[in-house]
Design a protein around this motif. Structure first.
Motif, PDB file in Angstrom:
ATOM      1  N   SER A  69     -42.597  23.151  29.221  1.00 17.79           N
ATOM      2  CA  SER A  69     -43.255  24.004  30.202  1.00 17.79           C
ATOM      3  C   SER A  69     -43.510  25.384  29.622  1.00 17.79           C
ATOM      4  CB  SER A  69     -42.401  24.094  31.456  1.00 17.79           C
ATOM      5  OG  SER A  69     -41.083  24.392  31.068  1.00 17.79           O
ATOM      6  N   CYS A  70     -42.726  25.768  28.598  1.00 16.62           N
ATOM      7  CA  CYS A  70     -42.839  27.136  28.115  1.00 16.62           C
ATOM      8  C   CYS A  70     -43.733  27.186  26.866  1.00 16.62           C
ATOM      9  CB  CYS A  70     -41.415  27.621  27.887  1.00 16.62           C
ATOM     10  SG  CYS A  70     -41.154  28.704  26.561  1.00 16.62           S
ATOM     11  N   GLU A  71     -44.617  28.155  26.833  1.00 20.71           N
ATOM     12  CA  GLU A  71     -45.622  28.227  25.769  1.00 20.71           C
ATOM     13  C   GLU A  71     -44.993  28.602  24.432  1.00 20.71           C
ATOM     14  OE1 GLU A  71     -48.745  30.996  26.641  1.00 20.71           O
ATOM     15  OE2 GLU A  71     -49.478  30.990  24.576  1.00 20.71           O
ATOM     16  N   PRO A  72     -45.161  27.770  23.395  1.00 19.54           N
ATOM     17  CA  PRO A  72     -44.692  28.197  22.070  1.00 19.54           C
ATOM     18  C   PRO A  72     -45.546  29.377  21.595  1.00 19.54           C
ATOM     19  CG  PRO A  72     -45.078  25.818  22.146  1.00 19.54           C
ATOM     20  CD  PRO A  72     -45.704  26.408  23.377  1.00 19.54           C
ATOM     21  N   PHE A  73     -44.878  30.467  21.231  1.00 18.53           N
ATOM     22  CA  PHE A  73     -45.597  31.690  20.850  1.00 18.53           C
ATOM     23  C   PHE A  73     -46.383  31.464  19.558  1.00 18.53           C
ATOM     24  CE2 PHE A  73     -45.251  35.550  18.090  1.00 18.53           C
ATOM     25  CZ  PHE A  73     -46.229  36.299  18.723  1.00 18.53           C
ATOM     26  N   TYR A  74     -47.689  31.713  19.631  1.00 18.02           N
ATOM     27  CA  TYR A  74     -48.496  31.662  18.416  1.00 18.02           C
ATOM     28  C   TYR A  74     -49.529  32.779  18.467  1.00 18.02           C
ATOM     29  CZ  TYR A  74     -51.713  30.407  14.772  1.00 18.02           C
ATOM     30  OH  TYR A  74     -52.507  30.476  13.657  1.00 18.02           O
ATOM     31  N   LEU A  75     -49.541  33.629  17.474  1.00 15.49           N
ATOM     32  CA  LEU A  75     -50.516  34.709  17.394  1.00 15.49           C
ATOM     33  C   LEU A  75     -51.638  34.265  16.459  1.00 15.49           C
ATOM     34  CD1 LEU A  75     -50.823  37.658  18.402  1.00 15.49           C
ATOM     35  CD2 LEU A  75     -49.845  38.376  16.223  1.00 15.49           C
ATOM     36  N   ALA A  76     -52.840  34.141  17.012  1.00 24.10           N
ATOM     37  CA  ALA A  76     -53.949  33.608  16.221  1.00 24.10           C
ATOM     38  C   ALA A  76     -54.434  34.645  15.212  1.00 24.10           C
ATOM     39  CB  ALA A  76     -55.085  33.203  17.136  1.00 24.10           C
ATOM     40  N   ALA A  77     -54.863  34.164  14.051  1.00 29.08           N
ATOM     41  CA  ALA A  77     -55.390  35.063  13.018  1.00 29.08           C
ATOM     42  C   ALA A  77     -56.910  35.120  13.092  1.00 29.08           C
ATOM     43  CB  ALA A  77     -54.958  34.581  11.640  1.00 29.08           C
TER      44      ALA A  77
END
Ligand SMILES: Nc1ncnc2c1ncn2[C@@H]1O[C@H](COP(=O)(O)OP(=O)(O)OP(=O)(O)O)[C@@H](O)[C@H]1O
Ligand SMILES: [Mg+2]
Length: 270
Positions: free
Chosen positions: A13-21
């Motif tokens: 349910s919880c969003e895996p943190f990913y910062l897009a490049a």
């Protein structure tokens, strides 16, 4: 026969943190919608696994991860008959489960797998999306949502191992690299639990160390290593000591390179 190392995720349910490049999220969404297989290319520790975890969550697909190694056989992927006290039963392998469930199947470090194992993937990547199971005589059509994703580290063991063109040309390739400075600072701050100044100093150090590649450093520090150092610092280990243990020591055993890296650490944390 050992079962391949597999893991399931993707519907947390919880969003895996990913910062897009860049545009990788939209590009991957298009590939998923168009049923195209994807190859994630890039150095170790730059965010490939985190990206696929994030995408599985975004697309609400189960994620089945298979760690490839040179002992991995076609049966490890597809399945095998197990002999039990009450007879013989068929057990699906992780690839077959993904095909039936419409999961994203992520083969980590696919170049480690033998060619005769990798060819099992080929019929799944053409337009028919089929998986023939020789041992049962069945041919499965992949459920909607099934997607094959592989990771590949182009620098690693390049001379010894590479993928055949007939395999490579079945995938849309997304290039990954270490994030730009401010983005990497944000990642190290968040994932490492360090304050902004420490994260900034670590990423600056990381960039300087990456510059040592020209001077013979074979493996450069990944975002993962910078995060490890940040975690130690956030928990009270002195900065220089944390950097030596979490960044310098894992990268090389060669005295001159270790000395050069230690000098850069000392200059970064005065
Ligand atoms: N863009 C990013 N957004 C969020 N976290 C990131 C990003 N890039 C790297 N990370 C962090 O770096 C760590 C290492 O990344 P990850 O495990 O995804 O690397 P990888 O490319 O799969 O490496 P390997 O090739 O060794 O498997 C992650 O656990 C995550 O904390
Ligand atoms: Mg990975």
């Amino acid at each position: 026969m050992p079962e391949p190392l597999t893991a399931r995720a993707g519907t947390e349910s919880c969003e895996p943190f990913y910062l897009a490049a860049g545009n990788e999220v939209a590009l991957f969404e298009q590939c998923h919608a168009r049923q195209l297989a994807v190859m994630l290319k890039g150095p170790t520790g730059c965010g490939k696994t985190r990206f696929i975890e994030h995408m599985a969550w975004r697309l609400q697909r189960p994620l089945i991860t298979i760690a490839c190694h040179d002992d991995l056989s076609a049966s490890d992927l597809i399945g095998r008959f197990l002999i039990r006290h009450d007879g013989t039963v068929w057990q699906d392998g992780p690839l077959t489960r993904a095909v039936r469930e419409g999961a994203i199947c992520y083969l980590d470090e696919v170049v480690e797998a033998r060619q005769d194992t990798v060819v099992v993937l080929h019929p799944l990547t053409d337009y028919r999306r089929m998986l023939p199971i020789d041992k049962t005589g069945e041919t499965l059509e992949a459920a909607p949502g099934f997607q094959l994703v592989v990771s590949y580290n182009p620098g690693y063991q390049r001379m010894l191992k590479d993928l055949k063109p007939s395999t490579r040309q079945r995938f849309v390739a997304l290039d990954f690299d270490f994030p730009p400075l401010q983005a990497e600072v944000a990642i190290v701050e968040r994932e490492g639990g360090a304050n902004h100044a420490t994260a900034h100093a670590l990423v600056t150090l990381g960039q300087r160390l990456r510059g040592l590649q020209d001077r013979g450093l074979a493996e450069v520090p990944s975002t993962r290593l910078l995060i490890a150092a940040a975690r130690l610092i956030a928990n009270g280990i002195p900065e220089r000591e944390a950097c030596r243990a979490a960044i310098v020591a894992p990268l090389s055993d060669e005295a001159t390179l270790v000395d050069a890296m230690r000098d850069l650490v000392d200059a970064s944390f005065i």
